[in-house]
Write a protein that holds these residues in place. Structure first.
Motif, PDB file in Angstrom:
ATOM      1  N   ALA B 549       0.785  -1.227   0.000  1.00  0.00           N
ATOM      2  CA  ALA B 549       0.000   0.000   0.000  1.00  0.00           C
ATOM      3  C   ALA B 549       0.822   1.285   0.000  1.00  0.00           C
ATOM      4  CB  ALA B 549      -0.951  -0.013   1.179  1.00  0.00           C
ATOM      5  N   VAL B 550       1.954   1.298   0.625  1.00  0.00           N
ATOM      6  CA  VAL B 550       2.682   2.554   0.787  1.00  0.00           C
ATOM      7  C   VAL B 550       4.167   2.334   0.550  1.00  0.00           C
ATOM      8  CG1 VAL B 550       3.191   4.447   2.354  1.00  0.00           C
ATOM      9  CG2 VAL B 550       1.052   3.213   2.573  1.00  0.00           C
ATOM     10  N   MET B 551       4.824   3.339   0.043  1.00  0.00           N
ATOM     11  CA  MET B 551       6.280   3.249  -0.047  1.00  0.00           C
ATOM     12  C   MET B 551       6.897   4.639  -0.021  1.00  0.00           C
ATOM     13  SD  MET B 551       7.085   2.527  -3.963  1.00  0.00           S
ATOM     14  CE  MET B 551       7.413   4.001  -4.840  1.00  0.00           C
ATOM     15  N   ASP B 552       8.189   4.672   0.242  1.00  0.00           N
ATOM     16  CA  ASP B 552       8.919   5.925   0.195  1.00  0.00           C
ATOM     17  C   ASP B 552       9.445   6.117  -1.204  1.00  0.00           C
ATOM     18  OD1 ASP B 552       8.803   6.971   2.864  1.00  0.00           O
ATOM     19  OD2 ASP B 552       9.918   5.183   3.455  1.00  0.00           O
ATOM     20  N   GLY B 553       9.227   7.303  -1.710  1.00  0.00           N
ATOM     21  CA  GLY B 553       9.644   7.520  -3.078  1.00  0.00           C
ATOM     22  C   GLY B 553      10.351   8.855  -3.258  1.00  0.00           C
ATOM     23  N   MET B 554      11.024   8.982  -4.387  1.00  0.00           N
ATOM     24  CA  MET B 554      11.651  10.234  -4.779  1.00  0.00           C
ATOM     25  C   MET B 554      10.902  10.753  -5.987  1.00  0.00           C
ATOM     26  SD  MET B 554      14.028  12.522  -4.453  1.00  0.00           S
ATOM     27  CE  MET B 554      15.329  11.851  -3.419  1.00  0.00           C
ATOM     28  N   LEU B 555      10.430  11.983  -5.864  1.00  0.00           N
ATOM     29  CA  LEU B 555       9.682  12.569  -6.959  1.00  0.00           C
ATOM     30  C   LEU B 555      10.669  13.198  -7.942  1.00  0.00           C
ATOM     31  CD1 LEU B 555       6.679  12.836  -7.548  1.00  0.00           C
ATOM     32  CD2 LEU B 555       6.733  15.092  -6.497  1.00  0.00           C
ATOM     33  N   VAL B 556      10.566  12.806  -9.203  1.00  0.00           N
ATOM     34  CA  VAL B 556      11.479  13.373 -10.195  1.00  0.00           C
ATOM     35  C   VAL B 556      10.677  14.024 -11.316  1.00  0.00           C
ATOM     36  CG1 VAL B 556      13.240  11.622  -9.725  1.00  0.00           C
ATOM     37  CG2 VAL B 556      11.628  11.250 -11.584  1.00  0.00           C
ATOM     38  N   GLN B 557      11.306  14.997 -11.942  1.00  0.00           N
ATOM     39  CA  GLN B 557      10.649  15.714 -13.037  1.00  0.00           C
ATOM     40  C   GLN B 557      11.334  15.343 -14.342  1.00  0.00           C
ATOM     41  OE1 GLN B 557       8.544  18.861 -12.343  1.00  0.00           O
ATOM     42  NE2 GLN B 557       7.934  18.726 -14.478  1.00  0.00           N
ATOM     43  N   VAL B 558      10.528  15.002 -15.352  1.00  0.00           N
ATOM     44  CA  VAL B 558      11.057  14.767 -16.691  1.00  0.00           C
ATOM     45  C   VAL B 558      10.124  15.483 -17.655  1.00  0.00           C
ATOM     46  CG1 VAL B 558      11.806  13.077 -18.398  1.00  0.00           C
ATOM     47  CG2 VAL B 558      11.821  12.463 -15.975  1.00  0.00           C
ATOM     48  N   GLY B 559      10.602  16.526 -18.316  1.00  0.00           N
ATOM     49  CA  GLY B 559       9.723  17.310 -19.172  1.00  0.00           C
ATOM     50  C   GLY B 559       8.576  17.838 -18.313  1.00  0.00           C
ATOM     51  N   GLY B 560       7.372  17.707 -18.820  1.00  0.00           N
ATOM     52  CA  GLY B 560       6.239  18.186 -18.040  1.00  0.00           C
ATOM     53  C   GLY B 560       5.703  17.142 -17.080  1.00  0.00           C
ATOM     54  N   GLN B 561       6.352  16.008 -16.989  1.00  0.00           N
ATOM     55  CA  GLN B 561       5.803  14.911 -16.188  1.00  0.00           C
ATOM     56  C   GLN B 561       6.588  14.713 -14.895  1.00  0.00           C
ATOM     57  OE1 GLN B 561       3.072  13.108 -17.265  1.00  0.00           O
ATOM     58  NE2 GLN B 561       2.966  14.448 -19.047  1.00  0.00           N
ATOM     59  N   ARG B 562       5.862  14.233 -13.908  1.00  0.00           N
ATOM     60  CA  ARG B 562       6.520  13.892 -12.651  1.00  0.00           C
ATOM     61  C   ARG B 562       6.381  12.390 -12.431  1.00  0.00           C
ATOM     62  NH1 ARG B 562       3.388  17.740  -8.684  1.00  0.00           N
ATOM     63  NH2 ARG B 562       1.771  17.046 -10.134  1.00  0.00           N
ATOM     64  N   TYR B 563       7.436  11.775 -11.957  1.00  0.00           N
ATOM     65  CA  TYR B 563       7.397  10.343 -11.677  1.00  0.00           C
ATOM     66  C   TYR B 563       7.928  10.095 -10.276  1.00  0.00           C
ATOM     67  CZ  TYR B 563       6.775   9.884 -16.683  1.00  0.00           C
ATOM     68  OH  TYR B 563       6.298   9.993 -17.965  1.00  0.00           O
ATOM     69  N   VAL B 564       7.569   8.950  -9.749  1.00  0.00           N
ATOM     70  CA  VAL B 564       8.072   8.572  -8.435  1.00  0.00           C
ATOM     71  C   VAL B 564       9.028   7.397  -8.608  1.00  0.00           C
ATOM     72  CG1 VAL B 564       7.469   7.672  -6.163  1.00  0.00           C
ATOM     73  CG2 VAL B 564       5.948   9.304  -7.296  1.00  0.00           C
ATOM     74  N   LEU B 565      10.220   7.560  -8.054  1.00  0.00           N
ATOM     75  CA  LEU B 565      11.184   6.467  -8.055  1.00  0.00           C
ATOM     76  C   LEU B 565      11.189   5.857  -6.661  1.00  0.00           C
ATOM     77  CD1 LEU B 565      14.508   7.630  -9.762  1.00  0.00           C
ATOM     78  CD2 LEU B 565      13.396   5.415 -10.035  1.00  0.00           C
ATOM     79  N   PRO B 566      11.029   4.544  -6.561  1.00  0.00           N
ATOM     80  CA  PRO B 566      11.078   3.931  -5.225  1.00  0.00           C
ATOM     81  C   PRO B 566      12.434   4.209  -4.584  1.00  0.00           C
ATOM     82  CG  PRO B 566      10.218   2.377  -6.843  1.00  0.00           C
ATOM     83  CD  PRO B 566      10.711   3.564  -7.608  1.00  0.00           C
ATOM     84  N   LEU B 567      12.392   4.668  -3.356  1.00  0.00           N
ATOM     85  CA  LEU B 567      13.624   5.046  -2.679  1.00  0.00           C
ATOM     86  C   LEU B 567      14.563   3.852  -2.531  1.00  0.00           C
ATOM     87  CD1 LEU B 567      14.194   7.898  -1.807  1.00  0.00           C
ATOM     88  CD2 LEU B 567      13.591   7.271   0.517  1.00  0.00           C
ATOM     89  N   THR B 568      13.970   2.670  -2.421  1.00  0.00           N
ATOM     90  CA  THR B 568      14.802   1.482  -2.217  1.00  0.00           C
ATOM     91  C   THR B 568      15.690   1.209  -3.417  1.00  0.00           C
ATOM     92  OG1 THR B 568      12.905   0.207  -2.942  1.00  0.00           O
ATOM     93  CG2 THR B 568      13.324   0.253  -0.590  1.00  0.00           C
TER      94      THR B 568
END
Lengths: 102, 691, 163
Positions: B549-568
């Motif tokens: 259900a939950v995880m720690d992530g890093m929010l990254v920006q690519v162009g106009g989009q934002r993605y979450v990278l799993p911190l692990t």
């Protein structure tokens, strides 16, 4: 199962087997009957009942108490030997008597 | 009406099947103890009660086949526990198989399907022989006048029974009515009912038990007869105290149980907690009614519908999002300007996280449930394959989300089978290469960096890379002349349709092998890798999220989009210099970091994102590590910050998207996609190959 | 959700209600029972490597809902989505999806007998997605079969994705 108004009384015809699901249904019907803005007594007609569970008996006890608070009565009608036995086996013969006492 | 009780019969069935699963597992575990010789008489009783409970519920729902089989098994168990039949290894084995067949019947009933008419017939026949054999030996005994009562039971005694069912007892198909009917059959019964727990009608759960009883029974049948009546409901009983209180005190001092009572002691009593799980009730003087509260024996756990927990999990998820949103809104404020607000938000954040962890913990279960099947499996298979295998388990109490556990059962079984079938050699082969005849399989679980790792390690022959490669070539999975590392060859066994078993064995199955294992594991957000050394053994490592259900992530920006990278997955991030970033033919862009070459994957190219930074020296490279241990660099525009995200499935309304493991909702209410690093790496490799 | 499946053959003789909406000059109707809600366009999050008419996903009270651009699906050409555009949220089987349209036109009640079959020579390539045509106040409204339109879509896409 449903509640029928008959001569100013709310009558619930019970099915043959009062198992757990039936107990839930009876509970809901009795809540409905008790919540109605009326002074009508509520009648449980047992004439079809072959088998009754502790769950269903508990419900009748609670319903009798609820109606009593509203100065109304829960009555049992056409009680079969199986039902009498069940109440008696649980040590609740006096409770059944109260439901029968008119 | 209230949510937790419709009239829906299926709800009761669901509860019943849930309980069956527990009972079957408990029975299996207990029988295993008996098999090892570490069990006790109580264990046999426990198995008996499990089977009886399953039978009882099955009767209530009219699962006739299940009832019939359970009845025979129960009778056999009764013979065993009474000592009429000795518990030999053969018998224990028969019980294991009987329990398995019982499980088949339960599952068939649950699925609403019918088993083949002769299903379990061999077991049934053996059980019947067991019972029947006993009957014939009993006959001479029965020839003596059957009316002669047992010597110990001729005098009527008075028993006081205080009985309070567990709230859930009615739901399991046990009705006090039947018990009191039986009790009444034993002698002269009088009952006092305690109605004090009856709630108001509107508050009442119709399937919950509210009444309790104090009974006085005068019977000549003896204590055991009473115990038997309550034995079946032991697990459903909050409190049961049976005391022998004979007014005629004639047995004081004589009765076996009267020993040790002092002068001032009231008449001898024995308290008898039937429920094995309940703490033993302290002895109470006869005739003393249980304290009004009667809570001394308390159920330590309650059964909660998984849906309710999931609703809770979802709500907490929404709370996490709201909290993130508030934090974002307040990012312009400082501690100096708004001390209370900032402090309040910090506390909110702290409490939210704690709440969330606790809610997740509700769904967590020890992997023991999963591992408990392994000993059987290993025993059965090693017998079948004529191999000697010792199973070592560790970390059984490691907890993981219930769904993960459920999803893992099949893959784990498969991997253990695989280790036995393909990994461990025969004793002769082992001795020939100087290994001990007995092979070892190690099944372990541990928590590490927010994930759970489960490994299945064997000390067998290891993966035969030549054969794997030959097979892969034959199947067209790799091209001739393609250079593969050992690790890459090993991973080929997970390719769809791949199976190296020279002939199809009934142990490892029919080529629906490792690819299915991998898929099952990926379905719950996990990964599987294999490490193997020829001649030394193989190790499969499953890496799984603790919760879905939950995880720690890093929010990254690519162009106009934002993605979450799993911190692990994240190792580090950097902005490479022109010297570090090189473009090589056939390899694509490569980064040199501290002497190590790392493939660069431009996210914008893989996903076709416009207006993104394409020059690595102008953007940022996040070095990520897949569960397999490979490192790649993901080129992004910038890092937006670390945050906890609630995982939302994409496929509940759409379908899976390659390179994306799930979605989440950010503080501003927008959706962001969570990146699947391993899949991205593959996509990057494919894209390169296509060039 | 349970009402999502329209069953015209069962309802012959009765009346059915549709929400009609426009895409350019064309008017389409969707069974009112399938519609969960209608909301204004909100910016979506694009999904990589999906067809053009797949306009990404939005957050609908905590659920991730995919948005399909019906104009793009039918004739090509992306809708230049603005705040005036409308997302019609429908349930198709167990899924909740949004369809992006220009504007909601009307609620129309038609008797089953008034629904005309779709002529074979319809010049659009999407005739398979229409269950019928009705004329309302002189306007032609094409009735959409959402199941045909999106179920096939989802399944087909899923297969290609898995391959």
């Amino acid at each position: 199962m449903e509640i029928n108004e008959q001569n100013g009384r709310l009558v619930i015809e019970l099915p043959a087997v009062l198992d757990l699901p039936a107990a839930a249904e009876i509970r809901d019907l009795l809540i409905d009957a008790a919540a109605r803005d009326t002074a009508a007594d509520v009648i449980l007609n047992f004439h079809n009942v072959d088998r009754i569970s502790t769950a269903a008996i508990q419900v009748t006890l609670a319903a009798a108490a609820a109606l009593r608070l509203a100065a109304r009565r829960l009555e049992a009608e056409a009680v079969s030997p199986a039902v009498v036995d069940a109440f008696r086996n649980l040590g609740l013969a006096s409770d059944l008597d109260q439901l029968l006492d008119t | 009406m209230s949510d937790d009780q419709g009239y829906d019969l299926s709800q009761f069935k669901a509860t019943y099947f849930e309980e069956c699963a527990e009972l079957l597992a408990m029975a299996e575990e207990t029988i295993a103890r008996l098999q090892e010789g570490s069990g006790s008489d109580e264990d046999l009783n426990a198995v008996f009660r499990c089977v009886h409970s399953i039978k009882g519920g099955a009767g209530a729902f009219a699962f006739d086949d299940l009832v019939n089989f359970a009845h025979v098994l129960e009778t056999a168990l009764d013979h065993l526990r009474s000592g009429r039949v000795a518990l030999t290894p053969h018998m224990a084995d028969l019980m294991v198989r009987g329990n398995d067949v019982l499980g088949d019947f339960v599952r068939a009933a649950q699925a609403g399907t019918a088993l083949p008419p002769n299903h379990g017939a061999d077991i049934l026949a053996q059980l019947n022989t067991l019972i029947g054999g006993e009957q014939t030996t009993l006959k001479p005994v029965l020839a003596t006048p059957p009316t002669a009562p047992p010597a110990s039971a001729e005098a009527a005694k008075t028993f006081h029974i205080s009985f309070r069912p567990a709230p859930d007892m009615l739901r399991t198909g046990n009705d006090p009515l039947l018990m009191f009917r039986e009790l009444a059959g034993l002698g002269d019964l009088s009952l006092v009912v305690d109605r004090s727990a009856l709630p108001q009608l509107t508050e009442m759960e119709s399937s919950r038990s509210y009444l309790s009883w104090n009974a006085t029974l005068v019977t000549s049948k003896g204590r055991n007869a009473i115990d038997e009546v309550f034995e079946f409901v032991a697990g459903d009983t909050a409190e049961i105290i049976i005391t022998e209180g004979d007014a005629a005190a004639a047995f004081v001092g004589e009765a076996e149980e009267g020993e040790g009572w002092g002068l001032f002691a009231p008449p001898p009593v024995e308290t008898h907690p039937v429920a094995p799980s309940a703490p033993a009730q302290a002895a109470k003087p006869a005739g003393t009614a249980p304290a009004a509260g009667g809570d001394a024996v308390h159920t330590a756990s309650i059964r909660v519908d998984l849906d309710k927990i999931d609703r809770l999990v979802n709500m907490v998820g929404e709370l996490v999002i709201t909290q993130a949103m508030l934090g974002q809104q307040a990012s312009g404020f400082t501690v100096e300007s708004h001390p209370e607000l900032i402090q309040g938000l910090q506390e909110l954040s702290h409490h939210t996280r704690e709440l969330q962890e606790n809610v997740m913990a509700i769904r967590a279960q020890p992997v023991k449930a999963l591992f408990s099947k392994a000993p059987r499996l290993v025993r059965d298979l090693s017998g079948k394959l004529s191999k000697q295998v010792r199973l070592v388990m560790s970390g059984e109490n490691t907890e993981v989300d219930k769904t993960v556990i459920e999803q893992l059962s099949d893959p784990l079984t498969h991997l253990i089978r695989n280790a036995l079938d393909h990994g461990i050699e025969t004793p002769e082969e082992r001795m020939a290469v100087g290994k001990p005849a007995e092979g070892t399989i190690h099944l372990g679980a541990e928590h590490r960096s927010g994930r759970i790792f489960i490994q299945i390690q064997d000390d067998g022959r290891g993966i035969n890379r030549e054969r794997v490669l030959a097979k892969a070539l034959e199947k067209g999975l790799v091209e001739r002349g393609q250079q593969l590392t050992d690790e890459q060859i090993d991973m080929l066994i997970f390719a769809p349709g791949f199976s190296t078993a020279a002939e199809v064995s009934d142990v490892s199955g029919r080529g629906v092998g490792m690819d299915v294992v991998r898929k099952n594991i990926q379905d719950v957000g996990g990964r599987v890798v294999v490490q193997s050394t020829p001649g030394v053994g193989s190790r499969f490592i499953l890496s799984l999220p603790l919760t879905l259900a939950v995880m720690d992530g890093m929010l990254v920006q690519v162009g106009g989009q934002r993605y979450v990278l799993p911190l692990t997955n994240i190792v580090e991030s950097l902005r490479p210099t022109a010297q570090q970033a090189r473009s090589l033919v056939d390899v694509g862009e490569v980064l040199t970091i501290r002497g190590e070459y790392i493939n660069l994957m431009p996210l914008h190219a893989i996903f076709g994102i416009e207006n993104a930074i394409t020059d690595p020296t102008k953007g940022l490279v996040v070095i990520v590590e897949t569960e397999g241990g490979e490192r790649v660099g993901l080129l992004v525009d910038e890092l937006l910050g670390q945050q906890q995200v609630v995982i939302k499935s994409l496929d509940s309304n759409f379908r899976p998207v390659q390179g994306i493991s799930a979605a989440t909702i950010l503080g501003d209410g927008r959706v962001a996609l969570i990146l699947d690093v391993s899949a991205l790496r593959q996509m990057g490799a494919l894209a390169l190959a296509a060039q | 959700m349970q009402n999502a499946a329209p069953a015209p053959e069962v309802q012959t003789g009765g009346t059915r209600q549709f929400i009609s909406f426009t895409i350019g000059d064309e008017e389409y109707g969707v069974d009112i029972m399938a519609i969960r809600e209608i909301k204004g366009w909100t910016a979506s999050t694009e999904l990589p490597n999906t067809p053009q008419y797949m306009r990404g996903v939005i957050n609908l009270r905590g659920a991730i809902v995919p948005i399909f651009d019906l104009r793009s699906r039918f004739s090509g050409g992306l809708t230049q989505a603005s705040a005036r555009h409308v997302i019609i949220v429908v349930s198709v089987h167990d899924r909740v999806i949004g369809i992006l349209v220009d504007a909601v036109a009307d609620i129309i009640t038609v008797s089953a007998a008034d629904i005309q079959p779709v002529p074979e020579l319809d010049h659009h390539d999407h005739s398979g997605f229409l269950t019928g045509l009705v004329t309302v106040d002189g306007r032609m409204v094409a009735l959409l079969d959402l199941h045909q339109l999106f179920d096939i879509e989802l399944v087909a896409d899923a297969i290609t994705a898995a391959a």
